[in-house]
Design a protein around this motif. Sequence first.
Motif, PDB file in Angstrom:
ATOM      1  N   LEU A 185      -2.231   7.858  -5.909  1.00 23.08           N
ATOM      2  CA  LEU A 185      -1.386   8.547  -4.937  1.00 23.08           C
ATOM      3  C   LEU A 185       0.066   8.576  -5.407  1.00 23.08           C
ATOM      4  O   LEU A 185       0.549   7.610  -5.990  1.00 23.08           O
ATOM      5  N   GLY A 186       0.749   9.677  -5.110  1.00 20.47           N
ATOM      6  CA  GLY A 186       2.158   9.804  -5.491  1.00 20.47           C
ATOM      7  C   GLY A 186       2.920  10.507  -4.394  1.00 20.47           C
ATOM      8  O   GLY A 186       3.286   9.906  -3.410  1.00 20.47           O
ATOM      9  N   ASN A 190      -6.828  -4.324   4.983  1.00 20.37           N
ATOM     10  CA  ASN A 190      -6.591  -3.070   4.263  1.00 20.37           C
ATOM     11  C   ASN A 190      -7.676  -2.920   3.207  1.00 20.37           C
ATOM     12  O   ASN A 190      -7.982  -3.878   2.498  1.00 20.37           O
ATOM     13  N   SER A 221       5.583   1.398  -4.243  1.00 16.28           N
ATOM     14  CA  SER A 221       5.338   2.016  -2.939  1.00 16.28           C
ATOM     15  C   SER A 221       4.968   0.988  -1.882  1.00 16.28           C
ATOM     16  O   SER A 221       3.819   0.827  -1.523  1.00 16.28           O
ATOM     17  N   ALA A 222       5.936   0.270  -1.389  1.00 13.14           N
ATOM     18  CA  ALA A 222       5.721  -0.746  -0.365  1.00 13.14           C
ATOM     19  C   ALA A 222       5.623  -0.073   1.004  1.00 13.14           C
ATOM     20  O   ALA A 222       6.496  -0.239   1.852  1.00 13.14           O
ATOM     21  N   TYR A 223       4.562   0.674   1.210  1.00  6.68           N
ATOM     22  CA  TYR A 223       4.330   1.442   2.429  1.00  6.68           C
ATOM     23  C   TYR A 223       5.527   2.338   2.737  1.00  6.68           C
ATOM     24  O   TYR A 223       5.879   2.556   3.895  1.00  6.68           O
ATOM     25  N   GLY A 224       6.157   2.817   1.685  1.00  2.00           N
ATOM     26  CA  GLY A 224       7.225   3.801   1.857  1.00  2.00           C
ATOM     27  C   GLY A 224       8.617   3.224   2.033  1.00  2.00           C
ATOM     28  O   GLY A 224       9.584   3.964   2.223  1.00  2.00           O
ATOM     29  N   MET A 225       8.747   1.897   1.978  1.00  2.00           N
ATOM     30  CA  MET A 225      10.096   1.308   1.967  1.00  2.00           C
ATOM     31  C   MET A 225      10.753   1.783   0.677  1.00  2.00           C
ATOM     32  O   MET A 225      10.149   1.725  -0.380  1.00  2.00           O
ATOM     33  N   GLY A 226      11.962   2.278   0.746  1.00  2.00           N
ATOM     34  CA  GLY A 226      12.536   2.928  -0.429  1.00  2.00           C
ATOM     35  C   GLY A 226      13.897   2.416  -0.820  1.00  2.00           C
ATOM     36  O   GLY A 226      14.331   1.329  -0.419  1.00  2.00           O
ATOM     37  N   HIS A 280       6.266   8.967  -3.677  1.00  2.00           N
ATOM     38  CA  HIS A 280       6.299   7.493  -3.701  1.00  2.00           C
ATOM     39  C   HIS A 280       5.498   7.030  -4.912  1.00  2.00           C
ATOM     40  O   HIS A 280       4.287   7.242  -4.962  1.00  2.00           O
ATOM     41  N   VAL A 324       0.838  -1.195   0.000  1.00  2.00           N
ATOM     42  CA  VAL A 324       0.000   0.000   0.000  1.00  2.00           C
ATOM     43  C   VAL A 324       0.876   1.249   0.000  1.00  2.00           C
ATOM     44  O   VAL A 324       2.043   1.219   0.360  1.00  2.00           O
ATOM     45  N   HIS A 325       0.250   2.351  -0.434  1.00  2.00           N
ATOM     46  CA  HIS A 325       0.963   3.624  -0.473  1.00  2.00           C
ATOM     47  C   HIS A 325       1.066   4.191   0.948  1.00  2.00           C
ATOM     48  O   HIS A 325       0.116   4.097   1.725  1.00  2.00           O
ATOM     49  N   PRO A 326       2.203   4.819   1.287  1.00  2.00           N
ATOM     50  CA  PRO A 326       2.387   5.310   2.664  1.00  2.00           C
ATOM     51  C   PRO A 326       1.448   6.459   3.044  1.00  2.00           C
ATOM     52  O   PRO A 326       1.297   6.732   4.243  1.00  2.00           O
ATOM     53  N   ALA A 371       9.150   7.360   5.725  1.00  2.00           N
ATOM     54  CA  ALA A 371       7.816   6.772   5.889  1.00  2.00           C
ATOM     55  C   ALA A 371       7.790   5.980   7.193  1.00  2.00           C
ATOM     56  O   ALA A 371       8.081   6.528   8.252  1.00  2.00           O
ATOM     57  N   SER A 380      -7.870   3.224   6.344  1.00  2.00           N
ATOM     58  CA  SER A 380      -7.896   2.402   5.134  1.00  2.00           C
ATOM     59  C   SER A 380      -6.810   1.330   5.122  1.00  2.00           C
ATOM     60  O   SER A 380      -6.780   0.507   4.221  1.00  2.00           O
ATOM     61  N   ASP A 405      16.499   5.665   2.009  1.00  2.00           N
ATOM     62  CA  ASP A 405      15.385   6.198   1.219  1.00  2.00           C
ATOM     63  C   ASP A 405      15.715   7.639   0.824  1.00  2.00           C
ATOM     64  O   ASP A 405      16.819   8.129   1.111  1.00  2.00           O
TER      65      ASP A 405
END
Lengths: 476, 125, 453
Positions: C83-84, C76, C283-288, C87, A99-101, A325, A107, C146
């Motif tokens: 979304l961007g 989820n 965008s893996a939950y913000g892992m960069g 990310h 998912v997006h951060p 994040a 959600s 990141d």
Amino acid sequence: MAGHQQAVWNDSESDGYEPLLAEKDRTTVDIEYDGLPEDLTRDSISLPALSEPEAARHYTRLSQMNYGIDSGPYPLGSCTMKYNPKFTEDIATRASAAVHPDRLEGSVQGTLQLYAELQDYLGRIGGMDAVTLQPPAGAAGEFTGILVAAAYHDRNGEGDERTEVIVPASAHGTNFATAAMAGYDVVELPATDDGRVDLEALESAVGSETAALMLTNPNTLGLFERDIAEIADIVHDAGGLLYYDGANLNALLGRARPGDMGFDIMHYNVHKTFATPHGGGGPGAGPIGVTEELAPFLPSPQVRQGSDGYELFEPSESIGKVHGAMGNWLVLLKTHAYIRRLGDEGLEDASAKAVLNANYLASQIDLEVPFGPFHHEFVASAGEIDAADFAKRMLDFGVHPPTTKWPEIVPEALMTEPTEVESKRSLDRLAAAFDAVDKDADALESAPERTSARYIDQTSAARSPRLSWHALSGEE
Amino acid sequence: MTFEIPAQRRYAESHEWILRRDDVVRVGITDFAQDELGDIVFVELPAAGETLEEGTEFGVVESIKAISDVYAPVSGPIAAVNEAILDRPELVNEDPYGEGWMIELETDDSLDHLLDPDQYEEQIQ
Amino acid sequence: MSQHETTLSTATSRSGTPFAPHSEADVEAMLQAVGADSVEDLFDVPESVRFDGSFGIDAASERDVRRQLTETLERNDSVTEFLGRGHYDHYVPSLVDHLADRSEFLTSYTQYQPEITQGFLQTLFEYQSLLVELTGLGVANCSMYDAATALGEAATLSQRIRAVTGDRVLVPDTLLDERRAVLENYVSGADLVVAEYQTDGGVVDPDEIAAAVDDDVAFVYVENPTTSGRIQPALEEIGTHLADSEVLFCLGSDPVALSLLQTPASVGADVVVGDASTLGLGSAYGMGLGLFACREEYLRQVPGRLVGASEDDRGQRAYTLTLQTREQHIRRERATSNICTNQAWVALRAAIHATLLGPDGLVDLAKSCHRLPQRLAARIDAIDGIEAPADEYPTLREFRATVEPPASEFVSALYEEGFAVHAVDEETVQICVTDANEREIDAFVAAIAEVLD
């Protein structure tokens, strides 16, 4: 002593082994795009253009020129290379994990629930009151922990006065670098003859300038700091905080917890303790745990269970952020899965077998192994042989060598950590490899012979750095 | 193993050698020091014109796995820097007392407080 | 400690770790060899700090853990993300997973023994080369964590460069809060202070930079594209202004944008940072994957790992970690950074993805990142109640749109329809579109029309 032969892919058209992508093809594409003003775009780009089958072959060959824990024993002391259960990868590649951060908390309840659960697990395992998962590696965890210590001293009006972080001479290099990065002066603490903290030296090192003492336990020699309660008293009496480097926590699961030993802050190396893959250098994750008193300083956001589900919140005196994040989420997810798979008894057993394996291997090799009994690792001495040469020869036996030349307290150190995943049979073969190297000094000269590349000249690499294919082809 | 310790020079405990040449002194690291470091891959030196205080570090010598600071054995402005070793750090290994010299300092100060060759030899044994 | 002895006596049953291969007989033989009665005797832990409790964590079978965690993840909401904001998702070809998951790569350690880890070293060398080509700068490292931490490292780099004397780090007023917060922590120990310069919604006016830069400034950070997607119109002028000073000019970008936009080197940038996981991960939950490249003259001050080419003793080209004296395990408190473990495996993924795209594929992907938001904005603009784009600057991947206040209501309503977008302020939303979600455009436009109807 049986050995192995690592793959060698040799292309007659190159002067190396498997050619670089850019030696297979390099196509220059002129940028022509009327969608943007010409001066806002680049002129051209020059990169390899390979078909999918060619790319698949390139990386498959490269993988065969690489050694992982699935290839064979990897007893790198302090690095803790153990088997990485594959099912954790399958969980981490699920679309619902990606998912997006910026998704709102309502959600992503599933993700936040797993965060909250992992925070809770780690708190219980380390005996800590609050945990953040944000630091993306062990060193980042150290940095976070020292920032928390700094914020605590600032809040108490002692920030300007407490300018020193004490680090044992044999500590990981990251401890020194972390303290310096956070703006502290580093005070090096000498060890006793058996490698433990010298209490007298500590007494004289601490004072009103002390912000923290960073310590790992068991130490680098695999020895438990038996005076830990006294060490904690000395540091706390001076007004400093005690920081636990979690590098060796895998030796103590279920036997002792940093929180109970008097540590105020700790980081967890999830790769070392909870078997997430090292990925050839990362990604890792370096969660930190703290006492209740320090919880208000943790990075933001933290995750908790609220009345309407899981929610994010900013601790009241938060140091801010240490990652853009929520840290290395996929690694944290694998950590969660591993802890759940093992549970209490599995985690305790992992430490038991790691300690048994280290002591057994130490007893089976002919080299001098000072100190002991050990926890998860031991340091043997290569004696008259240069430890670096010893290591190169070990490569020929299909095993990865130990960490070499560190800690310096043992001459020509071979710091060895077999971990719980090696069987007795595997340890016997490993011991035989040690002895075979030890008894055949003549073979050291030409080693390694069975690896994809032979002995590599590091001096010329450093004297004339060539760090890209551009530099190799003299383009710069 | 024996190391070259030329007469006519003075030595610092931190393994620098010092040679007076009229109104300047030339400074480098000893044969023992270069051997301890191993193959030197990088040398960092200050710019000519800077003034050094005795005992302060003025440069860094690096091998693959080790670094070593180099300290000023006496005080004074830097008259010259051996740029050749910046491009060819191996000169420090090959000829530590000759082509591998590092800097020259302008000073009239006495060198008597430094070790003589016998004392230095004793130190490294 | 009877509890632990029980664990050991049943070592071959399911109560221990499934990842230790010892039989009961093995344990007995090994204990005998070391002269201990039980494994507990080997733990040299004083009674005063012994832990006799339990963690209260139940073990579960592989199947059950997979099921439980998968079910939890399914909590989820399943929505399509537009979304961007720093990310970005691009389609990652299957081959990336298959190759990166080869366990010789995945389960290896840092390449401290180069002879047996040539495969990973060569991949990292090729990753560095990719970044050198994309940035035009001479040196790229093996990765930082990141984009935010790479920015922090770049700022502290300015302090290690002799010519730079200032102590102020200038960042745009639109810098994401999370990046700013990380930067503040990275510079906290380095006697640097962070200050802002004004922009027009992220777009940098060279005169503003010229006015903001004085002798106290050490570092100027500019993003291209910005985290609202805007492409900078005047990078060259900014670079020209900064070329006359000793200020470090740092550009933030990513590999896809760099495939099409002006090269950082051509506009005079000294350092490039950003998130390189736009290739290979998403965008893996913000892992960069922290991108870090800089001029060759800063080589000795670079943080993190570097792979260099050398030769083995048969004269064949080989690769090795090099210039390690910069790093913490040798230089300790004087290291260029404390970083040790980085994001190597994510770099491997990015390198494989770039290889599969090739130069044409990369450029085409970047062009689509410019066309898609234009087209989507035009379609949305045709709907009553929303204006898109909110301004006329060219953008990459995303754009802003104006709606009737409050924008949060629009965003919530759209979410109910199954689409996530950013609320920026009372009347502005931000929408990101790439090849990853372009097939959902029709449904997305229909949902907006529905919501505004």
